[in-house]
Design an enzyme around this catalytic site. Sequence first.
Site, PDB file in Angstrom:
ATOM      1  N   SER A 204       0.801  -1.215   0.000  1.00  0.00           N
ATOM      2  CA  SER A 204       0.000   0.000   0.000  1.00  0.00           C
ATOM      3  C   SER A 204       0.841   1.276   0.000  1.00  0.00           C
ATOM      4  CB  SER A 204      -0.958   0.004   1.190  1.00  0.00           C
ATOM      5  OG  SER A 204      -0.267  -0.235   2.396  1.00  0.00           O
ATOM      6  N   HIS A 256       1.813   4.883   4.172  1.00  0.00           N
ATOM      7  CA  HIS A 256       0.968   5.492   3.144  1.00  0.00           C
ATOM      8  C   HIS A 256       1.397   6.934   2.871  1.00  0.00           C
ATOM      9  CE1 HIS A 256      -2.593   2.567   4.119  1.00  0.00           C
ATOM     10  NE2 HIS A 256      -1.494   1.954   3.701  1.00  0.00           N
TER      11      HIS A 256
END
Length: 278
Positions: A204, A256
């Site tokens: 991610s 992230h």
Amino acid sequence: MHKLISLNHPRMAQAFIDYMASRQIDIKMMPEGEGQFALWLTDSQYQIEAEAELEQFLENPNASKYQAASWDMAETRQNHFKYQSPSMLAMVKAKAGPITLLVMAVCVVIFALQQLGAGKAVFAALHFPAFSHQEWQLWRWFSHALLHFSVMHIAFNLLWWWQLGGDIEQKLGSGKLLQLFLVSAALSGAGQYWVEGANFGGLSGVVYALVGYLWVIGYKAPQLGLSMPKPVIGFMLVWLVLGFVQPFMAIANTAHLAGLLAGVAIGLVDAGRAKQSS
């Protein structure tokens, strides 16, 4: 396979397919939903010729040569307008280059090993460097991005990797996607480790780097042919913020954010180079 165009008139598209078949060039028609049908050139060596013929066809689809080709090919077709549904593998390969596919395959293999009882051993071998001298085990700076811990986790990440990474690789080449993967994996991993330690994994952080990269490139260098819909950007940013404001969510939030910033930085550099060369 190379996608030529999407049309909403399958009978007209079939005339073009028949004409190209008469010239020994194979084109497949595949439904895309919402009344759209994609024309795929099966052999990319004929791309220039096929695109030139398509341009002429679109100018005058009712020309006699196309109608004649349809009549000639009708006898060899077993069933008029029977459209072949693409296999899942064909759909994945059509929108991905070698780096996109390689990362997906490695992630799937590693996830399978984890599910078969080797989870602890796999994590121990691939997690971000956390102990003395592990920082010199260079693969660890990147391999943590290949670890996933649930079906939803790997499905979500690989879907976005395929969608975004596939676009970048097809437009800018495998080298650019590899650069984005390596830089964002290292930086997002370092950021997450600095905040919470090495107990994390997943693609991610790299996905957010692709989001940041496409966001900047679409705005600063649209001539490169890459962009990202604003609603998708908004969704990803909202999800990022939610991760920080909802502490009960088991999400590598710093990874992230670090990945997003890495993608934005690389995008700004590439956009500047694109302007200089234009």
